[in-house]
Scaffold this active site. Structure first.
Site, mmCIF file in Angstrom:
data_model
loop_
_atom_site.group_PDB
_atom_site.id
_atom_site.type_symbol
_atom_site.label_atom_id
_atom_site.label_comp_id
_atom_site.label_asym_id
_atom_site.label_seq_id
_atom_site.Cartn_x
_atom_site.Cartn_y
_atom_site.Cartn_z
ATOM 1 N N HIS A 8 42.935 -4.817 6.879
ATOM 2 C CA HIS A 8 41.773 -4.113 6.328
ATOM 3 C C HIS A 8 41.119 -3.403 7.512
ATOM 4 O O HIS A 8 40.963 -4.003 8.585
ATOM 5 C CB HIS A 8 40.814 -5.127 5.685
ATOM 6 N N GLU B 89 33.709 -1.765 -4.877
ATOM 7 C CA GLU B 89 32.379 -2.351 -4.721
ATOM 8 C C GLU B 89 31.347 -1.222 -4.787
ATOM 9 O O GLU B 89 30.237 -1.351 -4.278
ATOM 10 C CB GLU B 89 32.269 -3.150 -3.416
ATOM 11 N N THR C 282 30.530 3.778 10.514
ATOM 12 C CA THR C 282 31.653 3.117 9.822
ATOM 13 C C THR C 282 31.640 3.429 8.323
ATOM 14 O O THR C 282 32.176 2.682 7.526
ATOM 15 C CB THR C 282 31.655 1.589 10.069
ATOM 16 N N ASN D 165 35.830 4.121 6.653
ATOM 17 C CA ASN D 165 36.053 2.951 5.805
ATOM 18 C C ASN D 165 36.201 3.345 4.338
ATOM 19 O O ASN D 165 35.361 4.051 3.787
ATOM 20 C CB ASN D 165 34.877 1.967 5.964
ATOM 21 N N SER E 152 29.759 -10.342 10.553
ATOM 22 C CA SER E 152 30.877 -9.780 9.781
ATOM 23 C C SER E 152 32.115 -9.640 10.662
ATOM 24 O O SER E 152 33.231 -9.952 10.239
ATOM 25 C CB SER E 152 30.502 -8.445 9.131
ATOM 26 N N LYS F 257 41.092 -6.013 17.001
ATOM 27 C CA LYS F 257 40.484 -7.230 17.577
ATOM 28 C C LYS F 257 41.105 -8.481 16.958
ATOM 29 O O LYS F 257 41.392 -9.451 17.649
ATOM 30 C CB LYS F 257 38.977 -7.255 17.304
ATOM 31 N N CYS G 66 35.632 -5.765 -0.121
ATOM 32 C CA CYS G 66 36.829 -4.956 0.177
ATOM 33 C C CYS G 66 38.126 -5.647 -0.242
ATOM 34 O O CYS G 66 39.221 -5.108 -0.047
ATOM 35 C CB CYS G 66 36.878 -4.635 1.668
ATOM 36 N N ASP H 285 26.469 7.779 23.139
ATOM 37 C CA ASP H 285 27.628 8.276 23.885
ATOM 38 C C ASP H 285 28.816 8.388 22.904
ATOM 39 O O ASP H 285 29.180 7.393 22.270
ATOM 40 C CB ASP H 285 27.938 7.296 25.010
ATOM 41 N N SER I 293 34.140 -9.066 2.573
ATOM 42 C CA SER I 293 32.981 -9.831 3.034
ATOM 43 C C SER I 293 32.463 -10.718 1.916
ATOM 44 O O SER I 293 32.628 -10.423 0.729
ATOM 45 C CB SER I 293 31.873 -8.886 3.478
HETATM 46 N N1 CAA Z 1 32.361 3.913 25.335
HETATM 47 C C1 CAA Z 1 33.285 3.059 24.842
HETATM 48 N N2 CAA Z 1 32.966 1.938 24.129
HETATM 49 C C2 CAA Z 1 31.650 1.696 23.900
HETATM 50 C C3 CAA Z 1 30.653 2.540 24.416
HETATM 51 C C4 CAA Z 1 31.049 3.700 25.160
HETATM 52 N N3 CAA Z 1 30.159 4.550 25.642
HETATM 53 N N4 CAA Z 1 29.454 2.042 24.030
HETATM 54 C C5 CAA Z 1 29.705 0.909 23.321
HETATM 55 N N5 CAA Z 1 31.033 0.712 23.248
HETATM 56 C C6 CAA Z 1 31.738 -0.368 22.565
HETATM 57 C C7 CAA Z 1 31.098 -1.721 22.716
HETATM 58 O O1 CAA Z 1 31.419 -2.321 23.958
HETATM 59 C C8 CAA Z 1 31.699 -2.447 21.512
HETATM 60 O O2 CAA Z 1 33.005 -2.828 21.833
HETATM 61 P P1 CAA Z 1 33.504 -4.326 21.482
HETATM 62 O O3 CAA Z 1 33.263 -4.509 19.999
HETATM 63 O O4 CAA Z 1 34.930 -4.309 21.837
HETATM 64 O O5 CAA Z 1 32.659 -5.241 22.276
HETATM 65 C C9 CAA Z 1 31.796 -1.347 20.458
HETATM 66 O O6 CAA Z 1 31.668 -0.113 21.171
HETATM 67 C C10 CAA Z 1 30.728 -1.421 19.393
HETATM 68 O O7 CAA Z 1 29.508 -1.544 20.052
HETATM 69 P P2 CAA Z 1 28.351 -2.465 19.463
HETATM 70 O O8 CAA Z 1 28.884 -3.815 19.101
HETATM 71 O O9 CAA Z 1 27.193 -2.379 20.391
HETATM 72 O O10 CAA Z 1 28.052 -1.651 18.149
HETATM 73 P P3 CAA Z 1 26.926 -1.810 17.079
HETATM 74 O O11 CAA Z 1 25.909 -2.821 17.458
HETATM 75 O O12 CAA Z 1 26.450 -0.434 16.836
HETATM 76 O O13 CAA Z 1 27.681 -2.397 15.795
HETATM 77 C C11 CAA Z 1 29.233 -2.574 13.981
HETATM 78 C C12 CAA Z 1 29.006 -2.070 15.422
HETATM 79 C C13 CAA Z 1 28.877 -4.059 13.890
HETATM 80 C C14 CAA Z 1 30.679 -2.365 13.617
HETATM 81 C C15 CAA Z 1 28.319 -1.767 13.015
HETATM 82 O O14 CAA Z 1 28.757 -0.437 13.003
HETATM 83 C C16 CAA Z 1 28.316 -2.313 11.606
HETATM 84 O O15 CAA Z 1 27.505 -3.145 11.266
HETATM 85 N N6 CAA Z 1 29.257 -1.839 10.726
HETATM 86 C C17 CAA Z 1 29.359 -2.299 9.348
HETATM 87 C C18 CAA Z 1 29.925 -3.713 9.227
HETATM 88 C C19 CAA Z 1 31.408 -3.795 9.523
HETATM 89 O O16 CAA Z 1 32.152 -2.825 9.442
HETATM 90 N N7 CAA Z 1 31.877 -4.998 9.832
HETATM 91 C C20 CAA Z 1 33.300 -5.238 10.036
HETATM 92 C C21 CAA Z 1 33.752 -6.567 9.504
HETATM 93 S S1 CAA Z 1 33.218 -6.743 7.816
HETATM 94 C C22 CAA Z 1 34.417 -5.986 6.889
HETATM 95 O O17 CAA Z 1 35.472 -5.732 7.360
HETATM 96 C C23 CAA Z 1 34.106 -5.625 5.476
HETATM 97 C C24 CAA Z 1 33.728 -4.189 5.435
HETATM 98 O O18 CAA Z 1 34.582 -3.315 5.210
HETATM 99 C C25 CAA Z 1 32.337 -3.814 5.672
#
Ligand code: CAA
Length: 383
Positions: A233, A79, A152, A275, A201, A242, A111, A29, A308
């Site tokens: 960041h 990185e 991302t 990112n 993360s 958040k 980062c 979606d 990270s």
């Molecule tokens: N409409 C609106 N919102 C929706 C939706 C819809 N149809 N479907 C899902 N969502 C929302 C979910 O409710 C969730 O919201 P919350 O986080 O507020 O609960 C959000 O969308 C994301 O959904 P999921 O958690 O199910 O998503 P995911 O399992 O696909 O994982 C992620 C998301 C963890 C960010 C993944 O993309 C990822 O691993 N990214 C890389 C790691 C990362 O960026 N980590 C951040 C911290 S680490 C860091 O900062 C260093 C760095 O740069 C990497």
């Protein structure tokens, strides 16, 4: 004497995908990417752009002849290294024509690397009146096609000229750093993509912010009221929000509203780019300065850097009189608007294209600095 950011610029590659297109192609979606993650577009690189060219394209226009003669330090926070030994900053130093008696190094801690570089640069210019430092945060964030982290991804560079009596942001000595040995996101040597524990993360990022923020308040006897804006960041734009919301729990509603409004201004560019890893915090700062009508000289800005692994730091700066005259909002908006939108098949073809001389020769990228050939493991650039 004060030291900090005197000039600030960013560069992103000339291609992007729309997040609705990506969501539909991945049977997701679109609301998840636009609202849940908070991304509208994602920058995509071609094989002709590596960290050297992205960094050179971000820095070249910033530097005058006088800057090049007075820069003693070239620090590239990244990185996305292209070499285990030679620092990309050494190549950059030549491409930019910086005076020879300089230190050129690459800094790594996910980062966070560029923040370590910025602090080092600040201390250097304070101890060497009249001298300057160039700090560039530059990365290509890749998680792989169809991976959880794919929405991302992103790419680009932010260049900062660090001087005494800076004309944009004076950095204070207030800072709190935090190191915790955690495997939330890492990329073992030789691996193309990082290993990511997404939920860990996210949790470590928020926990790190809460810890450095609490320590900052204790150490410096300051609270939210002291700040006009907070930059984070931004691995994806929902992430910083958040952490901000976690910190704002129980805080006066007017203060919360102001900081949340400033936060939205700080993510305008990241929503269109994705990112930048090391550069994301500084792209957020630039976005804030170029979008906020409410900040004035003297406004105090908090900056949360997160890498990270994990290292985090909260530090602060104050806007300098006349800072707006040194921003390049129109040029930045044009840079984003003039990019080419890719279809998902085009993005996938670019993403998987092998780095060969034949493919480099065929590429149509006309960006000023670009990779043109690799011979005997030496990279050759169009300058
Ligand atoms: N409409 C609106 N919102 C929706 C939706 C819809 N149809 N479907 C899902 N969502 C929302 C979910 O409710 C969730 O919201 P919350 O986080 O507020 O609960 C959000 O969308 C994301 O959904 P999921 O958690 O199910 O998503 P995911 O399992 O696909 O994982 C992620 C998301 C963890 C960010 C993944 O993309 C990822 O691993 N990214 C890389 C790691 C990362 O960026 N980590 C951040 C911290 S680490 C860091 O900062 C260093 C760095 O740069 C990497």
């Amino acid at each position: 004497m004060l030291a900090g950011i005197d000039k600030l610029n960013f560069f992103v590659p000339p291609y992007y995908v729309d997040m609705t297109d990506l969501a539909l192609a991945r049977d997701v979606d679109p609301g998840k990417f636009h609202i849940g993650i908070g991304q509208d577009q994602m920058a995509v690189t071609s094989i002709t752009q590596d960290i050297v060219t992205l960094a050179a394209n971000a820095a070249a226009h910033l530097l005058t002849k006088e800057d090049k003669e007075t820069i003693d330090l070239v620090i590239l926070g990244t990185e996305s290294s292209i070499d285990e030994s030679k620092a990309a900053a050494v190549i950059l130093h030549r491409l930019l024509g910086i005076q020879p008696f300089a230190r050129s190094i690459e800094m790594k801690e996910a980062c966070y690397g560029a923040t370590a570089g910025l602090q080092l640069a600040k201390d250097y210019v304070l101890r060497h009146p009249g001298r300057k430092a160039l700090v560039i945060a530059c990365d290509i964030a890749r998680y792989g096609l169809n991976s959880g982290g794919e929405p991302t991804q992103g790419a680009g560079a932010v260049a900062m000229l660090v001087t005494e009596n800076p004309r944009i942001l004076a950095l204070s000595d207030e800072s709190v750093a935090l190191t915790q040995d955690i495997y939330d996101f890492w990329r073992p040597t030789g691996e193309a993509y990082p290993v990511v524990d997404g939920p860990l993360s996210n949790a470590t990022y928020i926990d790190s912010f809460v810890k450095v923020w609490q320590e900052y308040q204790n150490r410096y006897q300051q609270d939210w009221q002291a700040f006009d804006a907070m930059c984070f960041h931004i691995p994806y734009t929902k992430m910083g929000k958040k952490a901000l919301l976690a910190g704002l729990e129980g805080v006066d509603a007017n203060i919360s509203e102001t900081l949340l409004t400033r936060y939205e201004e700080s993510i305008a560019y990241s929503r269109q780019v994705g990112n930048l890893y090391t550069g994301s915090l500084y792209l957020g700062l630039l976005s804030l300065l170029e979008h906020s009508e409410n900040l004035v000289p003297g406004s105090k800005i908090g900056l949360f850097s997160y890498g990270s692994g994990a290292v985090a730091e909260f530090f602060t700066g104050t806007l300098v009189a006349g800072y707006k005259q040194h921003l390049q909002k129109t040029a930045h908006q044009e840079l984003l608007q003039n990019r080419q939108k890719l279809t998902i098949p085009e993005y996938e073809a670019l993403f998987t294209k092998e780095l060969t001389n034949e493919n480099l020769a065929k590429n149509s990228d006309q960006t000023p600095y670009r990779l043109v050939a690799i011979k005997d493991q030496v990279r050759y650039y169009q300058e």
